[in-house]
Design an enzyme around this catalytic site. Sequence first.
Site, PDB file in Angstrom:
ATOM      1  N   SER A 242       0.857  -1.178   0.000  1.00 45.09           N
ATOM      2  CA  SER A 242       0.000   0.000   0.000  1.00 45.09           C
ATOM      3  C   SER A 242       0.896   1.232   0.000  1.00 45.09           C
ATOM      4  CB  SER A 242      -0.896   0.006   1.244  1.00 45.09           C
ATOM      5  OG  SER A 242      -0.104   0.118   2.428  1.00 45.09           O
ATOM      6  N   LYS A 243       0.282   2.404  -0.020  1.00 47.53           N
ATOM      7  CA  LYS A 243       1.079   3.637  -0.065  1.00 47.53           C
ATOM      8  C   LYS A 243       2.001   3.761   1.138  1.00 47.53           C
ATOM      9  CE  LYS A 243      -1.699   6.529  -3.102  1.00 47.53           C
ATOM     10  NZ  LYS A 243      -2.404   7.833  -3.270  1.00 47.53           N
TER      11      LYS A 243
END
Length: 476
Positions: A242-243
């Site tokens: 994920s980010k």
Amino acid sequence: MTDPVVTRFAPSPTGFLHIGGARTALFNWLYARHTGGKMLLRIEDTDRVRSTEAAVAAIFDGLKWLGIEWDGEPIHQFARAARHREVAEEMLAKGNAYRCYCTPEELQVMREQARKEGRSKLYDGRCRERDPAAAPAGVAPVIRLKAPTEGEIEIHDLVQGKVAWQNKDLDDLVLLRSDGTPTYMLSVVVDDHDMGVTHIIRGDDHLTNAARQKHIYDALGWPLPAMAHIPLIHGSDGAKLSKRHGALGIEAYRAMGYLPAALRNYLVRLGWSHGDQEIFTTEEMISLFDLARVGRSPSRFDFAKLENLNGHYIRTMPDAELVAALAAFAPELADGEFVARRLAARRAQVLAAMPGLQERAKTLVDLAEGARYLLAERPLELDDKARAILDAKARAILKRTIKLLEKTNWTAETLDSAVREMAAREDVKLAAVAQPLRAALTGRSTSPGIFEVMMVLGKEESLARLRDQAGVAAAA
């Protein structure tokens, strides 16, 4: 004689080039170069709502920045829609596809029933033998593949090994939508065939697609390219990337000050290995890369490892190349125009200071911050810690130190002796003289060695900065 290898990187321009896509592009590029083949670029822009020119430009720019060069002109999938429709019509004429007149309501009932029964196959094939004359009025048909319903389909994957699916669990997938637009599955197969792709290297999230696409290849009588489905990248905690783990666009890594060569080196080690070797030149990557050493387990993205690797590249890069890299990086900084202008004006000083600067930097952001004392214009702005150091007592010592330095030959050895002499004369520790000097010369409480700073700045600039902070005029 075997045909030359042709790989392809086929991103969708619905966002920027993310880190997983960059690794896929790198693996395709390395395998093509290793085998003396070609890597082609295809922009899969059939989603007209989400595809943007800005994303296309970002993909091109990201690949070029990483040093990944494709062969020939990029192909845009949307522009080939007529060819995709032509193939679907050919399949229809040969009996390998059929028109499906199921209404949206019928399809919804089918899906709900399949889910209740726990079946992965959501379409029951009721239109395979349906008489077109009995089709409901006003329903535009889709064209579906007439897929095998018995036995199994196998893929001999170059990474995953033998993978098999039961045909009874796979749908008769849609080839052409009711408005005549081709689906992703059909477009990919037709484009890969027409482009002469021999090896499809992509993430293992496409593995199920491989089974469905093989059905299309078989129906058309086309040879299936070799396939290599590489495991996805996970975060450092093993969760889906994920980010917060690093699932960012390549432009974000450029803005954070990572070098293209370091990022390439880091990405190649996410899933591929060559013994215990960690550092690879581009030439070594090309020479050594093969699909046999790509593992089956997901790799973990670790910012700390990337930062350490980037620091290695910064420390080993020739000084002149590093100055050039810093100049190219300047537009990524908030005050990039100022930094670029001052770098051009003080290139010689920055070049002289680079050995000290690069030892303390892990990214180009660190390097730019370390060089700010050189780029700053007088009078320097002091940070809070430097301001605290330069109290009344420190400024008084600074004034007396200036008088001594004005008469000192400007070499590292004589400056060292002069500052030590001053500390002895004042009956204070060396830091009581050196720290005010550092704060006045750099505006910071930390910097490369103070005598190194003074040598790089030179006598005139050093004394001018010291006088600014001590509040004294130049000697007559």
